[in-house]
Design a protein around this motif. Structure first.
Motif, mmCIF file in Angstrom:
data_model
loop_
_atom_site.group_PDB
_atom_site.id
_atom_site.type_symbol
_atom_site.label_atom_id
_atom_site.label_comp_id
_atom_site.label_asym_id
_atom_site.label_seq_id
_atom_site.Cartn_x
_atom_site.Cartn_y
_atom_site.Cartn_z
ATOM 1 N N ILE A 1 50.636 56.315 16.364
ATOM 2 C CA ILE A 1 50.986 57.709 15.873
ATOM 3 C C ILE A 1 52.200 57.433 14.768
ATOM 4 N N ALA A 2 53.215 56.877 15.269
ATOM 5 C CA ALA A 2 54.296 56.400 14.430
ATOM 6 C C ALA A 2 53.765 55.694 13.109
ATOM 7 N N GLU A 3 52.955 54.993 13.199
ATOM 8 C CA GLU A 3 52.579 53.923 11.968
ATOM 9 C C GLU A 3 51.640 54.776 11.217
ATOM 10 N N PHE A 4 50.921 55.916 11.685
ATOM 11 C CA PHE A 4 50.186 56.982 10.903
ATOM 12 C C PHE A 4 51.208 57.830 10.123
ATOM 13 N N ALA A 5 52.206 58.413 10.969
ATOM 14 C CA ALA A 5 53.185 59.094 10.413
ATOM 15 C C ALA A 5 53.767 58.471 9.239
ATOM 16 N N HIS A 6 54.072 57.342 9.372
ATOM 17 C CA HIS A 6 54.924 56.565 8.398
ATOM 18 C C HIS A 6 54.226 56.617 7.115
ATOM 19 N N SER A 7 52.891 56.261 7.379
ATOM 20 C CA SER A 7 51.851 56.087 6.080
ATOM 21 C C SER A 7 51.712 57.431 5.383
ATOM 22 N N ALA A 8 51.689 58.488 6.148
ATOM 23 C CA ALA A 8 51.386 59.767 5.679
ATOM 24 C C ALA A 8 52.586 60.377 5.214
ATOM 25 N N GLY A 9 53.884 59.936 5.260
ATOM 26 C CA GLY A 9 55.078 60.522 4.679
ATOM 27 C C GLY A 9 55.608 61.462 5.583
#
Ligand SMILES: [Mg+2]
Length: 373
Positions: A282-290
């Protein structure tokens, strides 16, 4: 190394009476039930895990957790090599639906074993430290204003430079509580609110407007997860960062909230996500999604808190400097079940550098708090 069996131990640990929690999710919280997990192997290594049993949150308790582990996870894992965490967690993810806190307890125990087998702390297995310590904030319970102000003053004296106040009970009481806390701690402390989904859509915007007079800088879970679809409009109206907590358990929840523009920050937990690996995704997705992430809490003890610290210290997508994490569980208890307390200080959480999660159980204390019936 092969897994031989999984042991579960239900315990109940009382909160410090002066810190008992009251929130917008209703009810008061005086004692915390946990399910401890020991993953035994054919070596002398044992993996430790901890599930917060908070049925009001997740529908899980000590009985369901022990049952699901014994019936579904133990048969899947016995005979397997625990260091293959990713493969095994994938296997048991599909063993039964949901019940993320139960799955997380077993998953963190696999990480513990993988670290112990490698002679490395879990954060090194996760790619090493992104930060020297994890900035944390205090959480002020939704009690009467004067009492809340006293707790906030105490937390500030301890060294916390950021806090949140539980709201979502009643708009007038919320406004009075947040005002009293702001007066007590002065203008410099970063202050936010957590409604635990306690407001209706009609109530949220006007109440938040009142709370802004007390200089709040974020609003956590203003609406119930059932009202996710109303979050984007509220977020536009209030113009403050919205943290989604009860609304985000899984990566799919996070992707949906991101797509509709419902939140600025995800509050992720090792427990809620179903383990260190899923929380990290989830953290990696959030990071990628701004988007940003912080770490939330069910007032974990030493084992669960250790898993949170290892995750947060090693994950760039957790914006702990901007949105300090709630790794404060151990402060709420007079006693813990780990032998050496974690280096969790007010405002700063650090992992132990020992292999695995870096914690050992104090068996005498486990026996003291064991549920027997
Ligand atoms: Mg929360």
């Amino acid at each position: 190394m092969k897994i031989t069996r999984i042991e579960t131990i239900p315990i109940r640990v009382p909160l410090k009476p002066e810190l008992a929690i009251r929130s917008g999710r209703g009810g008061a919280h005086h004692v915390s039930p946990f399910l401890l997990v020991k993953v035994h192997t054919d070596t002398d290594l044992i993996g430790l895990g901890e599930a917060s049993c908070t049925p009001r949150w997740s529908g899980e308790d000590q009985v369901t957790g022990a049952h699901l582990i014994r019936t579904y996870l133990e048969p899947l894992l016995v005979g397997e090599n625990p260091i293959e965490v990713e493969r095994l967690a994938g296997k048991f993810r599909l063993a039964f639906a949901a019940n993320y806190f139960t799955k997380a307890a077993v998953e963190m125990a696999l990480w513990d074993l993988a670290g112990k087998a490698a002679g490395k702390p879990v954060y090194e297995l996760l790619g090493g430290k992104c930060r020297e310590f994890v900035p944390t904030k205090w959480s002020v319970s939704g009690v009467a204003a004067a009492e809340a102000a006293e707790i906030a003053r105490w937390a500030q004296t301890q060294g916390f430079a950021a806090m949140k106040v539980k709201v979502g009970t009643d708009p007038d009481a919320d406004a009075e509580r947040v005002r009293a806390v702001r007066q007590a701690i002065g203008p410099k402390v970063k202050l936010g609110v957590d409604a635990n989904g306690g407001w209706s859509a009609a109530m949220a915007a006007p109440t938040i407007a009142r709370l802004r007079e007390s200089g709040i800088s974020f609003v956590e879970q203003p609406l119930a997860p059932e009202d996710n679809v109303l979050l984007p409009a509220l977020r536009k109206t209030i113009g403050l960062p919205v943290i989604a907590d009860e609304s985000v358990y899984t990566l799919q929840d996070a992707m949906m909230l991101s797509r509709i523009g419902a939140a600025d920050v995800f509050s992720i937990y090792v427990g809620k996500a179903g383990g260190i690996g899923p929380a990290r995704r989830i953290a990696e997705f959030a990071h990628s999604a701004g988007l940003k992430c912080t770490i939330g809490s069910n007032l974990e003890l030493g084992v669960g808190s250790a898993a949170m610290v290892h995750l947060a210290i090693a994950t760039a997508g957790i914006a702990a400097e901007e949105f300090p994490c709630d790794i404060i569980g151990p402060f709420f208890y007079d006693d813990d079940i780990v032998r050496i307390p974690l280096p969790i200080r007010p405002g700063e959480a650090r992992p132990n550098a020992q292999p695995g999660l870096g914690v050992e159980l104090d068996e005498a204390k486990v026996e003291r708090y064991r549920v027997r019936n």
